[in-house]
Write an enzyme that holds these catalytic residues in place. Structure first.
Site, short mmCIF file in Angstrom:
data_model
loop_
_atom_site.label_atom_id
_atom_site.label_comp_id
_atom_site.label_asym_id
_atom_site.label_seq_id
_atom_site.Cartn_x
_atom_site.Cartn_y
_atom_site.Cartn_z
N ASP A 136 0.79 -1.22 0.00
CA ASP A 136 0.00 0.00 0.00
C ASP A 136 0.83 1.28 0.00
OD1 ASP A 136 -2.10 1.73 0.03
OD2 ASP A 136 -2.57 1.45 2.13
N ASP A 310 -1.70 5.46 -6.96
CA ASP A 310 -1.94 4.74 -5.71
C ASP A 310 -2.07 3.25 -5.98
OD1 ASP A 310 -2.63 4.32 -2.99
OD2 ASP A 310 -4.76 4.41 -3.46
#
Ligand SMILES: *[C@@H]1O[C@H](CO)[C@@H](O)[C@H](O)[C@H]1NC(C)=O
Ligand SMILES: *[C@@H]1O[C@H](CO)[C@@H](O)[C@H](O)[C@H]1NC(C)=O
Ligand SMILES: *[C@@H]1O[C@H](CO)[C@@H](O)[C@H](O)[C@H]1NC(C)=O
Length: 434
Positions: A136, A310
């Protein structure tokens, strides 16, 4: 005969293994009469990251039929909640220049990870205990579920590690407990521990600080924790501020994640754009083309950047005026295929049943200085809940002030090199194999 039967088994193999995988099926919607839809029980054990000492950190995808997250609609709902959270946190943190000040109160810049579909296996302690963590770029703390924890399934046992210490890596003024609050009121909390983490045979980091999570009250996609790669997190400081990944498209195959020198030597890239690392990773996206029609996206980079890349968001979010034009041009080129029911937030869906090689219009992302990234057709469509339904894998952002987000679905198969040392983001065709 032999060839025919080989072909038959090959097609059955393809059907069983690939139709669960997002868009790969777009080109392989195979309606072999004998290949009935694969029963979900066909789900095998997930492939493992590196089995203690391979060359690189493998990235696995867990978003198909066997996903612990549920069906496509459910995954997309979770994806939207992450996007909401990023925008909420961004509106708070970007105006506040001192991130440290907001750190304690909003705890951690965590966004819900429920829709995380890319996992890496990291070794903790000596001897190493391996855990699947979510990859992440939007989380700053690396944490793993640890003992004692009554509700955790797979947990790190600090007492079984000869190198674990509760305090040795914690700066004197530093916190010894952590809590990551997510916007949906779930959280992970625990204490900070210090131990060796093993990313690959050659990348072993002693005395690394991470969160030992106890009683996390949600499932985090079935992962044992998170590998947090925001630009200001601990991991980036330790990993030389340079990393690269290739996100795979197919479940039985792997991508990779490299740090430091390995990232530079193993991830070939031929395009390079400016990267502004402010917790999230900002880039200057100036346009998108579909079927050779170019749409310009206004941006004022780097003074007021509006686009991030992202790894934890799946579907790319665009300004709504751009999305509307993209959709209409795309739909025009797809007019020979019957429309299908929307899978929120994806509203442009088709039933590709019986089309082995649908013609999918080319989509190109345009960055500054003529850096154009042609997206693989596998990343332009997203498979809905029904195996023959595929949707345009882009969505409009809700508010104009929200960030544009380049999501993981569109990043697949690319080598993406985050070079924080030089403020550059490199792109190259990776195909995730080496
Ligand atoms: C997806 O899963 C949810 C929850 O199990 C269910 O309510 C929904 O009907 C499913 N959607 C489809 C299209 O199968
Ligand atoms: C580390 O410290 C925390 C609280 O400070 C404690 O709960 C935990 O049991 C300790 N762990 C070990 C392995 O000593
Ligand atoms: C796409 O075009 C078809 C006609 O070819 C139309 O029926 C459909 O509503 C359009 N879909 C969208 C999302 O615009």
């Amino acid at each position: 005969m032999a060839i025919r039967s080989f072909l038959y088994y090959f097609l059955v193999f393809l059907f069983w293994h690939l139709n669960e995988l997002s868009v790969y099926g777009a080109r392989e919607v195979i309606n072999h009469p004998n290949a009935s839809p694969s029963p979900v029980s066909k789900c095998s054990a997930s492939p493992h990251g590196f089995a203690g000492g391979s060359q690189s950190l493998r990235v696995t995808y867990k978003g198909g039929h066997c996903s612990p997250l549920g069906n496509s609609s459910q995954i997309l709902i979770l994806d939207q909640s992450r996007v909401d959270s990023i925008n909420y946190l961004n509106s708070k943190t970007y105006v506040t220049s001192d991130l440290k000040a907001t750190h304690l109160d909003s705890s951690i810049k965590g966004s819900p990870l429920d829709a995380g579909v890319f996992f890496v296996q990291v070794g903790f302690g000596t001897p190493q205990q391996n855990f699947d963590l979510l990859l992440d770029t939007g989380s700053d703390v690396t944490w793993v579920q640890s003992k004692p924890c009554s509700t955790c399934k797979k947990i790190f046992n600090p007492s079984a590690s000869s190198t674990f210490s509760n305090h040795s890596c914690i700066i004197p003024s530093g916190e010894s407990n952590y809590i990551i609050k997510y916007r949906d009121h779930s959280y992970s909390k625990g204490y900070y521990g210090c131990d060796t983490i093993t990313m690959s045979r050659t990348q072993v980091y002693p005395n690394f600080r991470f969160g030992c999570g106890q009683n996390p009250n949600k499932k985090f996609s079935g992962a044992s924790g998170v590998l947090g790669l925001t630009s200001d997190g601990d991991a980036m400081k330790r990993f030389g501020k340079i990393f690269c990944y290739c996100l795979p498209t197919k479940e039985p195959s792997y991508g990779y994640l490299h740090f430091e020198r390995d990232a530079q030597s193993k991830c070939k890239t031929d395009k390079s754009i400016r990267l502004l690392a402010k917790t999230y990773y900002y880039v200057n996206l100036i346009g998108i083309s579909v079927a050779q029609m170019r749409l310009e996206i206004s941006s004022s980079f780097p003074s007021n950047p509006s686009t991030i890349i992202d790894s934890g968001t799946i579907i790319t979010r665009l300004p709504s005026s751009i999305y509307t034009q993209l959709r209409s041009a795309f739909n025009k080129s797809m007019s020979q295929y019957p429309p299908a029911k929307a899978v929120e937030p994806l509203d442009t869906c088709y039933n590709l049943k019986g089309n082995r090689n649908p013609t999918i219009p080319q989509v190109v992302l345009h960055f500054e200085n003529s850096n154009d990234i042609r997206l693989d057709t596998d990343t332009v469509l997203y498979k809905g809940d029904i195996d023959t339904v595929f949707c345009l894998a882009f969505a409009a952002k809700e508010k104009q002030s929200d960030l544009n987000i380049i999501g993981s679905h569109q990043q697949r198969k690319l080598n993406i090199l985050y070079d924080l040392q030089n403020g550059k983001l490199g792109f190259g065709m990776g195909n995730c194999n080496h």
